[in-house]
Design a protein around this motif. Structure first.
Motif, mmCIF file in Angstrom:
data_model
loop_
_atom_site.group_PDB
_atom_site.id
_atom_site.type_symbol
_atom_site.label_atom_id
_atom_site.label_comp_id
_atom_site.label_asym_id
_atom_site.label_seq_id
_atom_site.Cartn_x
_atom_site.Cartn_y
_atom_site.Cartn_z
ATOM 1 N N ASP A 156 -23.607 14.967 -3.989
ATOM 2 C CA ASP A 156 -24.346 16.047 -3.343
ATOM 3 C C ASP A 156 -25.016 16.988 -4.337
ATOM 4 N N ARG A 157 -24.349 17.259 -5.486
ATOM 5 C CA ARG A 157 -24.895 18.220 -6.434
ATOM 6 C C ARG A 157 -24.270 18.020 -7.803
ATOM 7 N N GLU A 202 -19.263 15.289 -4.571
ATOM 8 C CA GLU A 202 -19.672 14.773 -3.280
ATOM 9 C C GLU A 202 -19.764 15.926 -2.281
ATOM 10 N N ALA A 203 -20.421 15.691 -1.180
ATOM 11 C CA ALA A 203 -20.625 16.735 -0.176
ATOM 12 C C ALA A 203 -19.286 17.317 0.260
ATOM 13 N N GLY A 204 -19.196 18.643 0.269
ATOM 14 C CA GLY A 204 -17.989 19.325 0.699
ATOM 15 C C GLY A 204 -16.966 19.552 -0.386
ATOM 16 N N ALA A 205 -17.125 18.934 -1.549
ATOM 17 C CA ALA A 205 -16.152 19.105 -2.622
ATOM 18 C C ALA A 205 -16.274 20.496 -3.234
ATOM 19 N N ASP A 206 -15.134 21.040 -3.673
ATOM 20 C CA ASP A 206 -15.120 22.336 -4.343
ATOM 21 C C ASP A 206 -14.079 22.283 -5.451
ATOM 22 N N GLY A 210 -11.871 17.508 -2.407
ATOM 23 C CA GLY A 210 -13.066 16.682 -2.406
ATOM 24 C C GLY A 210 -13.139 15.764 -3.608
ATOM 25 N N THR A 211 -14.066 14.795 -3.520
ATOM 26 C CA THR A 211 -14.217 13.795 -4.579
ATOM 27 C C THR A 211 -15.200 14.281 -5.632
ATOM 28 N N THR A 267 -9.906 13.129 -6.455
ATOM 29 C CA THR A 267 -10.077 13.420 -5.031
ATOM 30 C C THR A 267 -9.506 14.797 -4.703
ATOM 31 N N GLY A 269 -10.831 17.726 -6.096
ATOM 32 C CA GLY A 269 -11.809 18.706 -6.501
ATOM 33 C C GLY A 269 -11.975 18.842 -8.002
#
Length: 437
Positions: A156-157, A202-206, A210-211, A267, A269
């Motif tokens: 995602d970023r 990945e999307a939603g990770a912090d 998250g992955t 997985t 974060g």
């Protein structure tokens, strides 16, 4: 033919390669932990693309540049001034507990490449690449990727860092690129922007969940990191030393090792990936006795005295330090010849005869007698133009024509043996004569 996979697994992640009879193995999985037995052959998961080569060219550990791969290269070479595009046909893959070794050869061009993926304590994966000239002519190396890896299509970023003096390590978050994201260092060393590394989330990770994939090079020189979107909508991450033209030339029989890449896959974060990096770095440090001792409390003369040294004043400072339980006393800048400010003297590593008429040994012995360790500040990698060393050898300064200064200092060309010899010869005597810990 049965499917042959090579894999290593941490508690959270898996790296899986699909081995082939010819050519570098294919990337089958890099991410959250999986059971390789549940993976089909890569060819069974891919469909033919329109207006493309009849033979599929998925991402390999060393993609076949010039033979249908149009993404980033793992290696860029020259021979006799012309591009040399290797075709690594012969391949051998070995797997042991926690390690995969890939050995590739281009017999026609006389090249051998070994890639190694090793599970480190704590869960990180160490990526190594060594290129050997097995031919009869010299080969110039313009690029050898420490790692060329697939990023998840769910990425995602990207988080990276930039900065300058007094504004160091500014965190930057950017969306995954539609073309290419590039971070390249050209200062000769890592600076205020931080180490050559990045985090792909990945999307939603912090930080806590998250992955996350985090990569950094175990390297303090020029470096290049890139994330490029491929034709299929995913991304390829490449990282390695940024080499200048002609910087690396391999004569027959010689090898070049790319800087090691430390890969964290978590997985849990960003914190989970960083914990893997920390464990990998701790494991590689050669502590005396096998473990880091508690850090001694130390006092440094700089803030108290700056350049205003004299033997009695420094001795009084050391006594005050011992009186409050300081464990190490460090004599900082200002102890050497003509060093009354930061514009002169750097490069002339002899004790100032006015400040220390009897040299530094009486002070060092006194510090040790008070129960403290003695430390000494030196900066042999920089030289003031106002120094005996520079006046004797102005041609030693980089870059070679003009000598721009920073902080009234120039950089000596320590790549030359005579320069190294002189610097070591200047610094070594006080280090050998004093009880420096």
């Amino acid at each position: 033919m049965s499917l042959t996979l090579a894999s290593i697994h941490s508690e959270q992640a898996s790296l899986v390669l699909e081995c082939r009879a010819m050519g570098a193995p294919l990337w089958r999985h890099l991410g959250a932990r999986v059971d390789p037995a549940g993976l089909a052959a890569l060819a069974d998961t891919r469909t033919a693309a329109s207006f493309s080569l009849d033979g599929d060219v998925p991402l390999a550990t060393v993609p076949p540049a010039g033979l249908g791969w149009f993404g980033p290269s793992a290696v860029a070479l020259r021979r006799a001034g012309r591009a040399l595009v290797p075709a690594f046909g012969a391949a051998a893959v070995e797997q042991d507990e926690g390690v995969i070794i890939v050995r590739l050869a281009d017999v026609a061009e006389g090249l051998a490449l070994e890639q190694r993926f090793t599970l480190a304590p704590g869960g990180a994966i160490l990526c190594d690449a060594v290129l050997t000239n097995a031919g009869t002519e010299a080969v110039g190396v313009d690029w050898l990727a420490s790692a060329l890896l697939p990023l998840s299509s769910a990425s995602d970023r990207i988080v990276s860092w930039r900065g300058r003096h007094n504004a160091e390590l500014v965190e930057v978050t950017e969306a995954m690129p539609q073309q290419t994201w590039l971070r390249e260092g050209r200062r000769g060393l890592t600076g205020h922007g931080g180490a050559p590394g990045l985090v792909a989330l990945e999307a939603g990770a912090d930080h806590a969940a998250g992955t996350v994939l985090a990569l950094q090079l175990a390297w303090s020189g020029d470096a290049r990191l890139a994330v490029e979107r491929d034709d299929e909508g995913a991304w390829v991450l490449s990282a390695g030393a940024a080499l200048l033209p002609g910087e690396v030339t391999l004569e027959p029989g010689e090898s070049y090792a790319a800087p090691q890449a430390i890969l964290g896959l978590s997985t849990q974060g960003r914190n989970g990936a960083m914990a893997q990096h920390h464990a990998a770095v701790r494991a590689r440090l050669g502590w005396p006795g096998g473990a880091m001792r508690p850090r001694p409390v130390h006092l440094n003369s700089w803030e108290a005295c700056y350049f205003d040294h004299d033997a009695d004043r420094i001795a009084a400072l050391a006594e005050a330090a011992a009186g409050v339980g300081i464990e190490r006393f460090i004599l900082d800048d200002g102890w050497f010849s003509a060093r009354n400010d930061d514009t002169a003297g750097l490069g002339d590593w002899t004790p100032d005869s006015v400040k220390y008429p009897d040299g530094l040994k009486p002070l060092a012995d006194r510090v040790v007698a008070m129960g403290m360790e003695f430390g000494l500040w030196v900066e042999p990698e920089m030289v003031n133009p106002d120094s005996d060393l520079y006046r004797a050898h102005p041609d030693w300064a980089l870059p070679g024509r003009e000598h721009p200064t920073a902080g009234d200092q120039v950089v000596p060309g320590v790549g030359r043996g005579d320069v190294r010899g002189c610097l070591v010869g200047g610094v070594a005597p006080p280090l050998r004569k004093l009880p420096i810990s």
